[in-house]
Design an enzyme around this catalytic site. Structure first.
Site, PDB file in Angstrom:
ATOM      1  N   ALA A 122      25.224 104.112 -12.548  1.00  0.00           N
ATOM      2  CA  ALA A 122      26.210 104.988 -11.796  1.00  0.00           C
ATOM      3  C   ALA A 122      26.321 104.397 -10.574  1.00  0.00           C
ATOM      4  CB  ALA A 122      25.876 106.340 -11.760  1.00  0.00           C
ATOM      5  N   LYS A 123      27.622 104.943  -9.841  1.00  0.00           N
ATOM      6  CA  LYS A 123      27.778 104.550  -8.269  1.00  0.00           C
ATOM      7  C   LYS A 123      28.880 105.513  -7.853  1.00  0.00           C
ATOM      8  CE  LYS A 123      26.033 101.488  -5.533  1.00  0.00           C
ATOM      9  NZ  LYS A 123      24.582 100.849  -5.473  1.00  0.00           N
TER      10      LYS A 123
END
Ligand code: NAD
Length: 432
Positions: A122-123
């Protein structure tokens, strides 16, 4: 709040061949394709991995200290959670874009898989210049961002961590806001917290420590050992300074270290403990060492090991042919462009990729999460011992692919990662 999963914003496009302008998403998809050519994987799985599972876009209103209200945009891209909860940084930076978050979330998927950590990628972040916010404004922004993301983050769903413009204090506020709404203290919702509220000892030093461990293993592999090995480090920040100091302590000769202004250079070796890191005294490196040279010159020094540990896209088609190091170990994320990679390969210079070398950060984040959900803190020596063991495990897995397939270290790392992810997809199947 809008969910834009697989909407037009993530449409396929021809990954550009343009050197330094290659985006994180282009790079992530290019590496996926390259690794896939080495493996017998169902093409439908590759098709799924080219897209994020979800991108959450949120509006974050902030009451400024002067009473006015400003509205910011935030994102959380979640790429693939077949192996476990999403995991990745949360940045406050004016350059944050949806596409960048998607690309970097894919990099996190590969990084977690190559380390065999049970997380997906994720980011996220907020499009904001954090330097223009007071501490109180940053706290309000963080608490509201945590609230806007509350439905998609959590200790078993998605676990943010510090990144550009955010730090352990930001994580503490995020954790507090999330916990208040949940009605119970949930330290496992973020990593990179202060140890007093469930952060792990050794987390800050971990990416630099993993870089140093990988340099040590690579030097042994190429049979020149660490003693007397010359090393140049671009960027004397969290990653670069920790890596340089450990290598210095373990017997290497660090001849050059730099910050954004230039490099301190001493062919006989720099005492790295005496040079302040970026955090200790920002941009002071050039006041140390016998000689000052430019960052470009540092990259082309005749040394055994070059560690680019500052920013992305510094080794390009313009300077790759001039690199004289025997080995490049990536400390920063994405310091080598695809074209530079090809040139370095042609010139016989091995490049150990970021997703392996600097993965100590996410590895100790995983340890932090384990400590949080078990409510049991580890000692610093246990963290460092377990980190070394995880790094050696990943190094050996990647090395085996290099030897078996006669491929580059980067391709080998992506092959290890992709085969684990693909096997997990195969085992779980596509529902419905
Ligand atoms: P930092 O801010 O602590 O230090 C960065 C250093 O690079 C500073 O010394 C700065 O002066 C120097 N620098 C900045 N721009 C430069 C330029 N154009 N040329 C030369 N030097 C320059 O940053 P950090 O946390 O050490 O991160 C460095 C890199 O490592 C980034 O790519 C980051 O994404 C990556 N990384 C960081 C972590 C982490 O947990 N800190 C983990 C994995 C990867």
């Amino acid at each position: 709040m809008a969910n834009t999963a697989n909407s037009g914003t993530t449409t396929e496009r021809d990954e550009s061949n343009d050197d330094v302008s290659e985006s994180a998403l282009d790079t992530a998809r290019r590496q996926l394709n390259r690794a896939a050519t080495h493996l017998d994987i169902d093409p439908n799985i590759i098709k799924r991995l080219r897209h994020p599972a979800r991108v959450q876009r949120v509006t974050v209103p902030l009451k400024r200290d002067d009473g006015s209200v400003e509205v910011f945009t935030g994102y959380r891209a979640q790429h693939d959670d077949v192996r476990g909860p999403y995991k990745g940084g949360m940045r406050y930076h004016p350059g944050v874009t949806e596409e960048e978050c998607i690309g970097l979330s894919m990099w996190m998927t590969w990084k977690c898989a190559v380390m065999d950590i049970p997380f997906g990628g994720a980011k996220g972040g907020v499009v904001v210049n954090s330097k223009q916010l007071s501490s109180a404004e940053t706290e309000r922004l963080t608490r509201r961002f945590a609230q806007e993301l509350r439905e998609v983050v959590g200790p078993t769903t998605d676990i943010p961590a510090p990144d550009m413009g955010t730090d352990s204090q930001t994580m503490a506020w995020f954790m507090d806001a999330y916990s208040m709404q949940e009605g119970e203290t949930q330290p496992g919702v973020v990593t990179g917290k202060p140890p007093v509220i469930g952060g792990s000892f050794g987390r800050e030093e971990a990416p630099g420590r993993s870089v140093a461990l990988i340099v040590r293993e690579a030097c042994e592999y190429y049979e020149y050992g660490l003693d007397g090995t010359t090393v140049a480090v671009q960027g004397f920040g969290s990653v670069g300074a920790n890596a340089a100091r450990l290598l210095d302590e373990w017997g290497a000769t660090v001849v050059a270290v730099s910050d954004v202004n230039g490099a301190a250079y001493n062919p006989d070796g720099i005492d790295t403990e005496t040079v302040p890191s970026h955090e200790e005294e920002p941009e002071a490196v050039t006041q140390y060492g016998d000689e000052t040279i430019g960052n470009e010159e540092l990259l082309t020094l005749d040394v055994d090991v070059l560690i680019p540990a500052a920013v992305g896209n510094v080794l390009t088609q313009m300077n790759a042919d001039d690199v004289q190091a025997n080995l490049v170990v990536e400390g920063a994320n994405g310091p080598t462009t695809s074209m530079a990679d090809t040139i370095l390969e042609e010139n016989g210079i091995p490049v150990i990729p970021d997703i392996l070398a600097n993965a100590g950060g996410v590895t100790v984040s995983y340890f932090e999460w384990l400590q949080d959900i078990n409510r049991r803190q580890w000692s610093l020596s246990r963290v460092n011992d377990e980190l070394e063991s995880e790094m050696l495990g990943a190094w050996n897995d990647v090395r085996a692919e290099v030897e078996d397939r006669d491929t580059t270290w980067r391709d080998a790392a992506y092959i290890v990662a992709l085969s684990r992810i693909a096997d997990a997809h195969e085992a779980r199947g596509l529902w419905p």
